[in-house]
Design an enzyme around this catalytic site. Structure first.
Site, PDB file in Angstrom:
ATOM      1  N   GLU A  34      12.085  -0.305  -0.649  1.00  0.00           N
ATOM      2  CA  GLU A  34      11.761   1.115  -0.508  1.00  0.00           C
ATOM      3  C   GLU A  34      11.566   1.786  -1.862  1.00  0.00           C
ATOM      4  O   GLU A  34      12.521   2.102  -2.563  1.00  0.00           O
ATOM      5  CB  GLU A  34      12.862   1.837   0.279  1.00  0.00           C
ATOM      6  CG  GLU A  34      13.077   1.301   1.683  1.00  0.00           C
ATOM      7  CD  GLU A  34      11.870   1.480   2.582  1.00  0.00           C
ATOM      8  OE1 GLU A  34      11.083   2.427   2.377  1.00  0.00           O
ATOM      9  OE2 GLU A  34      11.701   0.654   3.499  1.00  0.00           O
ATOM     10  N   GLU A  75      17.354   9.497   2.935  1.00  0.00           N
ATOM     11  CA  GLU A  75      16.322   8.493   2.647  1.00  0.00           C
ATOM     12  C   GLU A  75      16.656   7.165   3.314  1.00  0.00           C
ATOM     13  O   GLU A  75      15.772   6.497   3.857  1.00  0.00           O
ATOM     14  CB  GLU A  75      16.160   8.305   1.138  1.00  0.00           C
ATOM     15  CG  GLU A  75      15.053   7.340   0.776  1.00  0.00           C
ATOM     16  CD  GLU A  75      13.680   7.790   1.247  1.00  0.00           C
ATOM     17  OE1 GLU A  75      12.985   6.988   1.900  1.00  0.00           O
ATOM     18  OE2 GLU A  75      13.300   8.945   0.969  1.00  0.00           O
ATOM     19  N   GLU A  82      11.991   4.035  10.003  1.00  0.00           N
ATOM     20  CA  GLU A  82      10.687   3.412   9.811  1.00  0.00           C
ATOM     21  C   GLU A  82      10.724   1.918  10.136  1.00  0.00           C
ATOM     22  O   GLU A  82       9.788   1.387  10.735  1.00  0.00           O
ATOM     23  CB  GLU A  82      10.198   3.631   8.382  1.00  0.00           C
ATOM     24  CG  GLU A  82       9.791   5.066   8.106  1.00  0.00           C
ATOM     25  CD  GLU A  82       9.292   5.279   6.688  1.00  0.00           C
ATOM     26  OE1 GLU A  82       9.413   4.350   5.850  1.00  0.00           O
ATOM     27  OE2 GLU A  82       8.773   6.365   6.420  1.00  0.00           O
TER      28      GLU A  82
END
Length: 137
Positions: A34, A75, A82
């Site tokens: 990420e 986050e 996701e």
């Protein structure tokens, strides 16, 4: 109600150790996969020392550092969301897009909270440094 899931631990120290291993694996995955997490971690590496250095009280320091922790938490949750959406299917779907957009919006709100918190804490110091007015909150 007992769970028959093979993914559920039974408790005790083994549960705590497994949770720790899983958490470290998640942090490693976020670092590896990420870019946004790495960027936000770099931001934290710059801002945390500043937060500890700036001449404000303990609660203000806690707010400056705490809001950065909230950003990282949001986050990580967005990245998890996701990953689940991608696991379900990579084809384009309106609900998949909506889920990812909602996660992105959560990160945006966390970033705005970081900005607002830092501005609120540092604004009186900036005014004082410029000799514009008393450092009133």
């Amino acid at each position: 109600m007992a769970s028959d899931s093979p993914f559920k631990s039974r408790g005790g120290f083994a549960r705590i150790a497994a949770a720790g291993r899983n958490s470290l694996a998640g942090l490693r995955a976020a670092w590896r996969d990420e870019a946004a997490f790495r960027q936000e971690l770099a931001l934290c590496a710059v801002l945390v020392p500043i937060a500890l250095w700036v001449p404000v009280g303990a609660l203000e320091k806690l707010a400056l550092v705490g809001v950065l922790a909230v950003l990282l938490i949001v986050e990580l949750l967005n990245s998890a969301l996701e990953a689940v959406v991608d696991r379900v299917g990579l084809e384009r779907h309106a609900l998949s897009k909506q889920a990812k957009d909602l996660g992105s919006a959560a990160v945006l709100i966390a970033l705005l909270l970081v900005g607002a918190t830092w501005a609120t804490v540092l604004w009186p110091l900036a005014l004082q440094a410029l000799g514009i007015g008393a450092a009133a909150g």
